[in-house]
Design an enzyme around this catalytic site. Sequence first.
Site, PDB file in Angstrom:
ATOM      1  N   TRP A 135     -56.975 -28.411 -55.828  1.00  0.00           N
ATOM      2  CA  TRP A 135     -56.548 -29.323 -54.774  1.00  0.00           C
ATOM      3  C   TRP A 135     -57.484 -30.523 -54.813  1.00  0.00           C
ATOM      4  O   TRP A 135     -58.703 -30.369 -54.755  1.00  0.00           O
ATOM      5  CB  TRP A 135     -56.635 -28.600 -53.436  1.00  0.00           C
ATOM      6  N   ASP A 217     -61.433 -20.628 -50.379  1.00  0.00           N
ATOM      7  CA  ASP A 217     -60.449 -21.456 -49.683  1.00  0.00           C
ATOM      8  C   ASP A 217     -59.200 -20.597 -49.553  1.00  0.00           C
ATOM      9  O   ASP A 217     -58.527 -20.305 -50.541  1.00  0.00           O
ATOM     10  CB  ASP A 217     -60.159 -22.724 -50.496  1.00  0.00           C
ATOM     11  N   LYS A 253     -49.710 -23.463 -43.473  1.00  0.00           N
ATOM     12  CA  LYS A 253     -48.595 -22.894 -44.233  1.00  0.00           C
ATOM     13  C   LYS A 253     -48.024 -21.647 -43.575  1.00  0.00           C
ATOM     14  O   LYS A 253     -46.821 -21.565 -43.308  1.00  0.00           O
ATOM     15  CB  LYS A 253     -49.046 -22.563 -45.657  1.00  0.00           C
TER      16      LYS A 253
END
Length: 408
Positions: A135, A217, A253
Amino acid sequence: MSTFAKVPAGSTIYTQAFALTKAFQDDKSDKKVNLSVGAYRTDDGKPWVLPVVRKAEIMLANDETLNKEYLPVLGLEEFTSASTKMLLGGGSKAIAEGKVISTQTLSGTGALRVAAEFLSKQMNFNTFYYSAQTWENHGLIFMNAGFTDGRTYRYWDAEKRCIDFEGFKEDLNNAPENAVIILHGCAHNPTGSDPTQEQWKELAQIIKSRKLFPLFDCAYQGFASGDLDKDAWSVRYFAESGFELLCCQSYAKNFGLYNERVGNLVILVSDPSVIPNVKSQLLLVVRAMYSNPPSHGARIVAKVLNSPQLYEEWKTCIVTMAERIIRMRKQLREKLEALKTPGTWSHITTQIGMFSFTGLTPKQVEYVVNECHIYMMGTGRISMCGINSSNIDHVAQSIHDAVVKIPN
């Protein structure tokens, strides 16, 4: 001359997804498809507010005991405790032994920023590693938080379209002691390729022997496979193996709370006696950064996680999202293989989560964008959420045409 004339241009890599979305919106073609956005879409191509979230919001709106007072600096305790329990498991030994601190943050990005600043300013770490494909915000966050030595470890084998596990291990073995290693808990962004459980065990061994510091993460727990426990396996294994670690959670999400900015930072220590000092320093980091977090999104998550009935309903929602993405993966692979598209496409279904590294070259991506009105990142990364039953034939045919007309 303007005082601001000395401000240099920023890197476009951090705005590419937003630029693609704007180009998609301006496109007049009835065949246009947006595969760049990192957000769930229904089979109708629409954003989805989870029914359980709507239900929780109604409950909160009708609760007249709630007010708009500031939350504590470290956030809503019923949220952070429930979030940490979901991550580490109800039977977590670390939680039972009082070795865990958790802090509400501004989504996963905020958790990473607080974590990075704490590691840099209070722990004096300076070197961090992130996967060579990651990312794009990871590097920016850590450098802005005070780290000066950012390095990559090999992760993606473009030729074989899988993890370069030997390269991954070699780079970790060559890392200096006390380097922070950013790991994706599940559904690696952008490749969608995760280590196996046996590979995670090997990585843990290297990280322990080299005295490296793991930071997870965890943005997709439950969203990746539909199974909360399966998606948390890597973090729990490290926790149960005695590691001190940090883990950054996001509810963008798996709850669909993209604009509510709901996150949690979990810190696992080996000695409970250090917790007061760690907590006092976290207070200072957060106080200087944004003072305290917003309440609405955290209250939604807390309401759901702490209610057995709502919790079960939420789990059906994440299964719905995960299964739709898995179904699109299967169908896209089948259609590419039916078209006899050159190359192998098994990686489409072995990958997991929101994103897929298709293996398309930049020139092939350019063809797909300009000639087929399908918007995707220049790396060939696509969001599987943007594919649905109405556009999948067009997507498959466009990828096929790009690969045939512009051979790699």
